[in-house]
Scaffold this active site. Structure first.
Site, mmCIF file in Angstrom:
data_model
loop_
_atom_site.group_PDB
_atom_site.id
_atom_site.type_symbol
_atom_site.label_atom_id
_atom_site.label_comp_id
_atom_site.label_asym_id
_atom_site.label_seq_id
_atom_site.Cartn_x
_atom_site.Cartn_y
_atom_site.Cartn_z
ATOM 1 N N GLY A 54 -7.014 3.594 26.598
ATOM 2 C CA GLY A 54 -6.443 3.890 27.906
ATOM 3 C C GLY A 54 -5.142 3.145 28.148
ATOM 4 O O GLY A 54 -4.270 3.049 27.280
ATOM 5 N N CYS A 55 -5.013 2.588 29.348
ATOM 6 C CA CYS A 55 -3.754 1.968 29.775
ATOM 7 C C CYS A 55 -3.355 0.778 28.914
ATOM 8 O O CYS A 55 -2.169 0.438 28.842
ATOM 9 C CB CYS A 55 -3.863 1.525 31.237
ATOM 10 S SG CYS A 55 -4.104 2.880 32.404
ATOM 11 N N VAL A 56 -4.298 0.143 28.270
ATOM 12 C CA VAL A 56 -3.977 -1.046 27.473
ATOM 13 C C VAL A 56 -3.437 -0.688 26.089
ATOM 14 O O VAL A 56 -2.949 -1.552 25.369
ATOM 15 C CB VAL A 56 -5.226 -1.953 27.352
ATOM 16 C CG1 VAL A 56 -6.161 -1.472 26.256
ATOM 17 C CG2 VAL A 56 -4.838 -3.408 27.128
ATOM 18 N N ALA A 57 -3.475 0.599 25.718
ATOM 19 C CA ALA A 57 -3.183 0.977 24.338
ATOM 20 C C ALA A 57 -1.731 0.758 23.942
ATOM 21 O O ALA A 57 -1.447 0.542 22.762
ATOM 22 C CB ALA A 57 -3.571 2.442 24.099
ATOM 23 N N LEU B 207 -3.619 -3.941 30.995
ATOM 24 C CA LEU B 207 -5.054 -3.953 31.253
ATOM 25 C C LEU B 207 -5.602 -2.549 31.048
ATOM 26 O O LEU B 207 -4.898 -1.569 31.263
ATOM 27 C CB LEU B 207 -5.331 -4.403 32.691
ATOM 28 C CG LEU B 207 -4.748 -5.758 33.091
ATOM 29 C CD1 LEU B 207 -4.672 -5.869 34.605
ATOM 30 C CD2 LEU B 207 -5.601 -6.881 32.521
#
Length: 354
Positions: free
Chosen positions: A138-141, A341
């Protein structure tokens, strides 16, 4: 140290003001006045002014189920991915055949063969290029992808690698879901792609590039947090899991994590002039600034990214990286911290120097 040679972010051609997207979603959803008032209030609270969408706005109402949405994802993701990779390689002065590894990250669609496999021949990568498709971060990738490519290049310092992140968040919005998380997601997330060209220490010596060097990375997975952020996957596709406790997780853990990571490298928060932060949303950004006691303006580029294009999931932190690279924070050798995060719930920290 690994060098970030070039970063390119690209967007679909369909860009709309936030108010236009809000009204279109209101027409697709329940006609209850209270629901529509809540929708408009939540969209306004995101502080997003405009977003790019994978499809023309009027096409979303005609999407028939998960299969149609995923077919659109593959088609649009490949077009954007090709643009991003070609643009980044051109900026780096490199040919596609010089790439030794490509890591692709996405959590808004499914493709087998994976996106980077489908792009090998389209872009002109070597048939023996190493491929690493990543799903679920998700957003941390975006931050985790940089970190894992750095790990590879430490072992192969004469190699060139590409990180590709593609997120088409608009194709995951559930029109029949009137929950607050889905309404927030329908107003917060946008679409885009990013490619980052990185070179190992030996290869970077022979390249003309002014991007930052990767000094160190750190990953953290937090306990009892699996339902803070993610997907519930069913017949209609990806249904958002987005707990109100995201900012609480930042308050609880991030300050200690960041200070400890910096201290391991002889630094403290005031020593860092550049903060490359994923634009998770207003509450999350307020929490990041609060727990780190950052000076006013430290997250200006992140706030600007959020307003201009929304939260692009894994692409967002790379969008902020591109803007930061253009401004070169601090004197030569000054540190920056890139952080994001995402589901898990987790964080990824990447220490850079210029």
């Amino acid at each position: 140290m690994t060098r970030i040679v070039a970063t390119r972010v690209v967007f679909p051609p369909y860009r709309y003001p936030q108010e236009e997207i809000t009204e279109a979603f209101a027409r697709m959803g329940a006609q209850d006045p209270e629901w529509q008032a809540l929708l408009r209030r939540l969209h306004a609270a995101t502080r997003v002014r405009a977003r790019h969408l994978a499809l023309p706005l009027e096409r979303y109402e005609k999407l028939d189920g998960f299969g149609a949405a995923n077919d659109a994802f593959i088609r649009c993701a490949l077009d954007l991915g090709e643009q991003a990779v070609r643009g980044a390689l051109d900026a780096a002065g490199l040919e596609p055949a010089e790439v030794d590894l490509i890591l692709s990250a996405s959590t808004t669609g499914v493709a087998v063969p994976s996106l980077e496999a489908r792009l090998v021949h389209r872009v002109g990568l070597r048939p023996d290029v190493k491929r690493v498709p990543v799903f679920g971060l998700g957003c941390v990738a975006g931050a985790a992808g940089l970190a894992r490519v750095h790990d590879y290049l430490r072992a192969w310092p004469d190699h060139v690698a590409v990180l590709l992140a593609v997120e088409l968040c608009s194709l995951t919005v559930q029109r029949d879901d009137d929950s607050v998380p889905n309404l927030v997601a329908s107003g917060l997330f946008g679409d885009g792609a990013a490619a980052v060209v990185m070179a190992g220490a030996e290869r970077a010596r022979h390249l003309l590039c002014g991007g930052p060097r990767v000094v160190a990375t750190r990953s953290r997975l937090y306990p009892d947090s699996e339902r803070v952020m993610g997907w519930d996957i069913g017949g209609s596709g990806f249904r958002i899991v987005l707990a109100a406790s995201v900012a609480d997780m930042v308050d609880r853990y991030l300050g200690e994590d960041v200070r400890g990571f910096l201290a391991d490298h002889g630094l403290a928060v005031p020593d860092v002039p550049g903060w490359i932060c994923h634009p998770g949303g207003p509450k999350v950004l307020d929490a990041v600034r609060r727990v780190l006691d950052l000076p006013a303006g430290a997250l200006d580029l992140t706030w600007r990214s959020l307003a201009q294009v929304g939260n692009l999931s894994s692409v967002s932190v790379l969008h902020v990286l591109q803007a930061t690279t253009a401004e070169r924070p601090g004197a030569p050798g000054a540190p920056s911290l890139l952080l994001a995060l995402g589901p898990g719930f987790s964080s990824e920290l990447v220490l850079l120097t210029w």
